[in-house]
Design a protein around this motif. Sequence first.
Motif, PDB file in Angstrom:
ATOM      1  N   ARG A 247      77.505  47.010 -45.525  1.00 37.46           N
ATOM      2  CA  ARG A 247      77.475  48.279 -45.294  1.00 37.46           C
ATOM      3  C   ARG A 247      76.741  49.275 -46.455  1.00 37.46           C
ATOM      4  NH1 ARG A 247      81.501  45.586 -42.794  1.00 37.46           N
ATOM      5  NH2 ARG A 247      82.287  46.524 -40.781  1.00 37.46           N
ATOM      6  N   GLY A 248      76.333  48.548 -47.488  1.00 37.77           N
ATOM      7  CA  GLY A 248      75.768  49.328 -48.617  1.00 37.77           C
ATOM      8  C   GLY A 248      76.813  49.932 -49.358  1.00 37.77           C
ATOM      9  N   ILE A 249      78.225  49.557 -49.365  1.00 34.15           N
ATOM     10  CA  ILE A 249      79.299  50.429 -49.908  1.00 34.15           C
ATOM     11  C   ILE A 249      79.933  49.435 -50.797  1.00 34.15           C
ATOM     12  CG2 ILE A 249      79.789  52.176 -48.386  1.00 34.15           C
ATOM     13  CD1 ILE A 249      81.938  50.408 -47.373  1.00 34.15           C
ATOM     14  N   GLU A 250      79.288  48.319 -51.391  1.00 38.95           N
ATOM     15  CA  GLU A 250      79.798  47.412 -52.327  1.00 38.95           C
ATOM     16  C   GLU A 250      80.269  48.189 -53.655  1.00 38.95           C
ATOM     17  OE1 GLU A 250      75.351  46.578 -52.668  1.00 38.95           O
ATOM     18  OE2 GLU A 250      76.750  47.168 -51.294  1.00 38.95           O
ATOM     19  N   ASN A 251      79.207  49.222 -54.149  1.00 38.74           N
ATOM     20  CA  ASN A 251      79.337  49.736 -55.421  1.00 38.74           C
ATOM     21  C   ASN A 251      80.466  50.828 -55.483  1.00 38.74           C
ATOM     22  OD1 ASN A 251      77.613  47.775 -56.947  1.00 38.74           O
ATOM     23  ND2 ASN A 251      75.707  49.348 -55.934  1.00 38.74           N
ATOM     24  N   ALA A 252      80.837  51.006 -54.048  1.00 45.79           N
ATOM     25  CA  ALA A 252      81.788  52.389 -54.178  1.00 45.79           C
ATOM     26  C   ALA A 252      83.134  51.651 -53.621  1.00 45.79           C
ATOM     27  CB  ALA A 252      81.238  53.277 -53.101  1.00 45.79           C
ATOM     28  N   CYS A 253      83.178  50.363 -53.823  1.00 49.24           N
ATOM     29  CA  CYS A 253      84.462  49.799 -53.654  1.00 49.24           C
ATOM     30  C   CYS A 253      85.288  49.165 -54.752  1.00 49.24           C
ATOM     31  CB  CYS A 253      84.527  48.894 -52.309  1.00 49.24           C
ATOM     32  SG  CYS A 253      84.038  49.586 -50.603  1.00 49.24           S
ATOM     33  N   VAL A 254      86.554  49.423 -54.968  1.00 49.90           N
ATOM     34  CA  VAL A 254      87.480  48.907 -56.055  1.00 49.90           C
ATOM     35  C   VAL A 254      88.310  47.983 -55.339  1.00 49.90           C
ATOM     36  CG1 VAL A 254      88.759  49.122 -57.980  1.00 49.90           C
ATOM     37  CG2 VAL A 254      86.737  50.819 -57.523  1.00 49.90           C
ATOM     38  N   PHE A 255      88.201  46.718 -55.501  1.00 53.10           N
ATOM     39  CA  PHE A 255      89.345  45.663 -55.047  1.00 53.10           C
ATOM     40  C   PHE A 255      90.145  45.572 -56.343  1.00 53.10           C
ATOM     41  CE2 PHE A 255      85.646  45.060 -51.988  1.00 53.10           C
ATOM     42  CZ  PHE A 255      86.196  44.945 -50.893  1.00 53.10           C
ATOM     43  N   ALA A 256      91.126  46.064 -56.382  1.00 49.23           N
ATOM     44  CA  ALA A 256      92.003  46.166 -57.484  1.00 49.23           C
ATOM     45  C   ALA A 256      93.134  45.386 -57.571  1.00 49.23           C
ATOM     46  CB  ALA A 256      92.712  47.820 -57.588  1.00 49.23           C
ATOM     47  N   GLY A 257      93.139  44.327 -56.585  1.00 51.45           N
ATOM     48  CA  GLY A 257      94.255  43.461 -56.489  1.00 51.45           C
ATOM     49  C   GLY A 257      95.774  44.015 -56.321  1.00 51.45           C
ATOM     50  N   GLN A 258      96.697  43.173 -56.621  1.00 57.40           N
ATOM     51  CA  GLN A 258      98.131  43.930 -56.404  1.00 57.40           C
ATOM     52  C   GLN A 258      98.407  44.392 -57.886  1.00 57.40           C
ATOM     53  OE1 GLN A 258     101.089  40.823 -55.248  1.00 57.40           O
ATOM     54  NE2 GLN A 258     102.761  42.487 -55.168  1.00 57.40           N
ATOM     55  N   LEU A 259      99.205  45.710 -57.798  1.00 59.10           N
ATOM     56  CA  LEU A 259      99.264  46.403 -58.854  1.00 59.10           C
ATOM     57  C   LEU A 259     100.789  46.537 -59.080  1.00 59.10           C
ATOM     58  CD1 LEU A 259      97.000  49.718 -57.888  1.00 59.10           C
ATOM     59  CD2 LEU A 259      96.503  47.723 -59.119  1.00 59.10           C
ATOM     60  N   SER A 260     100.807  46.699 -60.433  1.00 57.18           N
ATOM     61  CA  SER A 260     102.431  47.101 -60.797  1.00 57.18           C
ATOM     62  C   SER A 260     102.884  48.240 -60.217  1.00 57.18           C
ATOM     63  CB  SER A 260     102.417  46.797 -62.466  1.00 57.18           C
ATOM     64  OG  SER A 260     101.880  48.086 -62.875  1.00 57.18           O
ATOM     65  N   GLU A 261     104.271  48.440 -60.194  1.00 55.82           N
ATOM     66  CA  GLU A 261     104.908  49.720 -59.562  1.00 55.82           C
ATOM     67  C   GLU A 261     104.284  50.774 -60.669  1.00 55.82           C
ATOM     68  OE1 GLU A 261     108.973  49.312 -58.755  1.00 55.82           O
ATOM     69  OE2 GLU A 261     108.921  47.251 -58.047  1.00 55.82           O
ATOM     70  N   PRO A 262     104.432  50.996 -61.737  1.00 56.36           N
ATOM     71  CA  PRO A 262     103.720  52.161 -62.426  1.00 56.36           C
ATOM     72  C   PRO A 262     102.414  52.467 -62.076  1.00 56.36           C
ATOM     73  CG  PRO A 262     105.037  50.881 -63.863  1.00 56.36           C
ATOM     74  CD  PRO A 262     104.898  49.727 -62.530  1.00 56.36           C
ATOM     75  N   SER A 263     101.420  51.286 -62.006  1.00 54.88           N
ATOM     76  CA  SER A 263     100.377  51.585 -61.440  1.00 54.88           C
ATOM     77  C   SER A 263      99.976  52.056 -60.186  1.00 54.88           C
ATOM     78  CB  SER A 263      99.473  50.184 -61.950  1.00 54.88           C
ATOM     79  OG  SER A 263      99.150  49.920 -63.345  1.00 54.88           O
ATOM     80  N   LEU A 264     100.837  51.423 -59.159  1.00 52.28           N
ATOM     81  CA  LEU A 264     100.712  51.805 -58.033  1.00 52.28           C
ATOM     82  C   LEU A 264     101.002  53.279 -57.668  1.00 52.28           C
ATOM     83  CD1 LEU A 264     100.123  50.762 -55.044  1.00 52.28           C
ATOM     84  CD2 LEU A 264     102.668  50.279 -54.856  1.00 52.28           C
ATOM     85  N   ALA A 265     102.145  53.589 -58.314  1.00 51.37           N
ATOM     86  CA  ALA A 265     102.577  54.974 -58.383  1.00 51.37           C
ATOM     87  C   ALA A 265     101.411  55.931 -58.884  1.00 51.37           C
ATOM     88  CB  ALA A 265     103.595  55.130 -59.093  1.00 51.37           C
ATOM     89  N   GLN A 266     100.727  55.748 -59.892  1.00 52.78           N
ATOM     90  CA  GLN A 266      99.578  56.489 -60.302  1.00 52.78           C
ATOM     91  C   GLN A 266      98.355  56.578 -59.197  1.00 52.78           C
ATOM     92  OE1 GLN A 266     100.328  58.569 -62.520  1.00 52.78           O
ATOM     93  NE2 GLN A 266      99.723  57.845 -64.594  1.00 52.78           N
ATOM     94  N   ALA A 267      98.204  55.353 -58.544  1.00 54.90           N
ATOM     95  CA  ALA A 267      97.182  55.207 -57.846  1.00 54.90           C
ATOM     96  C   ALA A 267      97.537  56.358 -56.445  1.00 54.90           C
ATOM     97  CB  ALA A 267      96.939  53.789 -57.247  1.00 54.90           C
TER      98      ALA A 267
END
Length: 372
Positions: A247-267
């Motif tokens: 779809r031409g969006i590979e550079n616009a996608c961030v596959f972040a994986g499973q985040l810690s609870e603090p990181s998820l809250a920030q996201a």
Amino acid sequence: MMRIGIDARLAYHRQAGITRYARNLCSALCALESGDRFTVFHHRCQPPAKRVPADWRHRTLFSPVHHAWEQAGLALELSLGRWDVVHFPDFIGPLRTRLPTVITVHDLAFLKWPEVLTDDAAAYYGQLPGAVRHAAGILVPSRHTAADLATRFPEAAGKTTVVPHAVDPGFLQDSMDPNATAIPKPDWLPDDYLLHVGTLEPRKNIATLLSAFAMVHARPEGRRLMLVLAGASGWLQDDMEEQAAKRGIENACVFAGQLSEPSLAQAYRHARCLVHPALYEGFGFTLLEAMASGTPVVCSNASCLPEIAGNAALTHDPGNPEAVASNVLALLNSKELVSDLVNKGHKRVLEFSWKKAARQTLNVYRAAARHT
């Protein structure tokens, strides 16, 4: 006074939503000060679970979690104690005990998509028919899951109680903190992004999400946007990255994986919106977590999601990427709409309470304890 056992061994098996459910439920049950005597079961290889009330009793079980020998081991170990009712929050309770048991059935995704299960998982969840028959009480988090369960297992209908979950208290505390918005955005997060939270698996409908994002990204107002996909890698991770490239969006996608609870809250806090086009959910924690974080929600109208979202989200048909894109663009182009959804979200999330869930669960325990 009841003697209640709660199985927390799943925390040893995996740290995921069910573990958080059990943890928050235990804390809320303790806060009720009901006068009942609680015992939390731990796996022999794990220390006492974090945030389980310190004044509760703790008992170590040797029965292996999600193992072929688990049923025989549980029956023996439970026979050595005295409880009026025992709660198993991870779908399957012991099938060879005379003790009244309560189970929590969170969803039936494993029946809809059996191909995602490992052989061990298939063997474990294959015990659900027996667990439903044997249980004195069954907890489910949504009316949709209750109907789904009753359709597949008619014998469940008379002993199923809908007890909605709630968000982790940390999300609510952060949302009420006047300084929360002053917390700087972590460097790993893009400057401007949409957020999806969930394992990369078929029911999350990631292909539709990618198609919708490609449409948004092609518009002037969406050109600088990124898409952050936060969640454990599922069996479709490689395929999704390939689809993003097509779809031409590979550079616009961030596959972040499973985040810690603090990181998820920030996201959550810094996202333009949460986009959740799932085909199926048992509850929908992510909707409430986004709302608690002051983030508007775009979600599908499938399964229980409208039940959880109420009027606090923009909804769409899960098979219509154009509708997903249209809802996202509407948010990008209207500060008033964003403000309206954020306000509605804050009100909506307060309708879900672990205190309320604990009271309802305790009533189910009492009814089950009378079941012989």
